[in-house]
Design a protein around this motif. Structure first.
Motif, short mmCIF file in Angstrom:
data_model
loop_
_atom_site.label_atom_id
_atom_site.label_comp_id
_atom_site.label_asym_id
_atom_site.label_seq_id
_atom_site.Cartn_x
_atom_site.Cartn_y
_atom_site.Cartn_z
N GLU A 31 0.84 -1.19 0.00
CA GLU A 31 0.00 0.00 0.00
C GLU A 31 0.87 1.24 0.00
OE1 GLU A 31 0.84 -0.69 4.30
OE2 GLU A 31 -0.20 -2.01 2.94
N ALA A 32 0.27 2.36 -0.28
CA ALA A 32 0.99 3.63 -0.25
C ALA A 32 1.22 4.03 1.19
CB ALA A 32 0.18 4.71 -0.97
N PRO A 33 2.38 4.60 1.50
CA PRO A 33 2.60 5.09 2.86
C PRO A 33 1.61 6.21 3.15
CG PRO A 33 4.62 5.25 1.54
CD PRO A 33 3.53 4.81 0.64
N ALA A 34 1.08 6.22 4.35
CA ALA A 34 0.11 7.25 4.71
C ALA A 34 0.25 7.56 6.19
CB ALA A 34 -1.31 6.77 4.40
N GLU A 35 -0.24 8.72 6.57
CA GLU A 35 -0.18 9.11 7.98
C GLU A 35 -1.23 8.38 8.80
OE1 GLU A 35 -0.19 13.34 8.47
OE2 GLU A 35 1.29 13.61 6.88
N LYS A 69 -17.09 9.22 1.74
CA LYS A 69 -16.43 9.93 0.64
C LYS A 69 -16.63 9.19 -0.68
CE LYS A 69 -12.96 12.24 3.47
NZ LYS A 69 -11.52 12.42 3.72
N LEU A 70 -16.58 7.86 -0.64
CA LEU A 70 -16.82 7.08 -1.85
C LEU A 70 -18.23 7.31 -2.36
CD1 LEU A 70 -16.08 4.95 -3.99
CD2 LEU A 70 -16.77 3.20 -2.32
N ARG A 71 -19.22 7.23 -1.48
CA ARG A 71 -20.61 7.45 -1.90
C ARG A 71 -20.79 8.87 -2.43
NH1 ARG A 71 -21.26 4.25 2.62
NH2 ARG A 71 -21.72 6.03 3.97
N ALA A 72 -20.20 9.86 -1.75
CA ALA A 72 -20.32 11.26 -2.19
C ALA A 72 -19.68 11.44 -3.56
CB ALA A 72 -19.68 12.20 -1.16
N ARG A 73 -18.54 10.81 -3.79
CA ARG A 73 -17.86 10.92 -5.09
C ARG A 73 -18.72 10.30 -6.18
NH1 ARG A 73 -11.73 8.92 -6.21
NH2 ARG A 73 -11.23 10.65 -4.82
N THR A 159 -7.17 8.02 -3.80
CA THR A 159 -7.35 9.47 -3.68
C THR A 159 -8.57 9.86 -2.85
OG1 THR A 159 -8.60 9.53 -5.75
CG2 THR A 159 -6.21 9.90 -5.89
N LEU A 160 -9.34 8.89 -2.36
CA LEU A 160 -10.54 9.20 -1.59
C LEU A 160 -10.25 10.04 -0.35
CD1 LEU A 160 -12.63 5.90 -1.68
CD2 LEU A 160 -13.25 8.12 -2.66
N GLU A 161 -9.14 9.76 0.32
CA GLU A 161 -8.84 10.46 1.57
C GLU A 161 -8.67 11.97 1.36
OE1 GLU A 161 -9.16 9.13 4.64
OE2 GLU A 161 -9.83 7.42 3.45
N SER A 162 -8.31 12.38 0.15
CA SER A 162 -8.14 13.82 -0.10
C SER A 162 -9.45 14.50 -0.48
CB SER A 162 -7.09 14.05 -1.20
OG SER A 162 -7.54 13.49 -2.41
#
Length: 170
Positions: A31-35, A69-73, A159-162
């Protein structure tokens, strides 16, 4: 840059007393590194169990915020996810998996996207029984082809987290 994780099967041999291992599945994930905590990020995985193996892409435990966020997108712009869903529905290797809400979420912009609205968390995975194919070069080719197929989904989900929080007035 991506980060890999590897599970371990372990149990202190001094305390076994006839029981088997503490964990009976080995897995690796990328996975991508994330905070944030790794379990709420989309990741690719490969897993071996006592009777089966699996691989795919998804969330170990997507947060409620990520699913909002997924539903909103999907509501804002349903076309990209409809394209990805049609692509998923046309193939036989991966299926949409995951725990569903007890009370289904309403408001899917199309019938095609409705299954995504039902999920608390999700993955697109393939499961198979352990057999000789696990120890062949064909497995490497199958995994490569499978992960290449899943890459556009990863690009969409990572990109959902952004995205803005749908609960906050914008």
């Amino acid at each position: 840059p991506l980060r890999g994780r590897v599970s371990r099967i372990y149990r202190d041999a001094r305390r076994l007393h006839g029981r088997g291992p503490f964990k009976d599945h080995l897995w690796i994930s990328v996975e991508a590194p994330a905070e944030s905590v790794w379990t709420v990020q989309p990741c690719f995985w490969f897993e071996l169990g006592p009777d089966e193996w699996s691989y795919g892409l998804g969330y170990y435990a997507a947060s409620p915020s990520t699913m909002m966020k997924l539903r909103a997108r999907m509501e804002r712009d349903p076309k990209p996810m409809e394209t990805l869903t049609r692509r998923l529905n046309r193939q036989q290797e991966f299926s949409l998996e995951g725990e569903e809400y007890k009370r289904p979420k309403e408001g899917a912009p199309s019938e095609l996207l409705a299954p995504w609205y039902l999920k608390k968390s999700f993955s697109m995975g393939h499961r198979d029984k352990l057999n000789e194919s696990l120890f062949t070069r064909e497995l490497v080719d199958r995994l490569k082809t499978g992960y290449e197929f899943l890459l556009p989904y990863y690009d969409y989900f990572v990109t959902l987290e952004s995205d803005p929080d749908p609960r906050e007035p914008g």
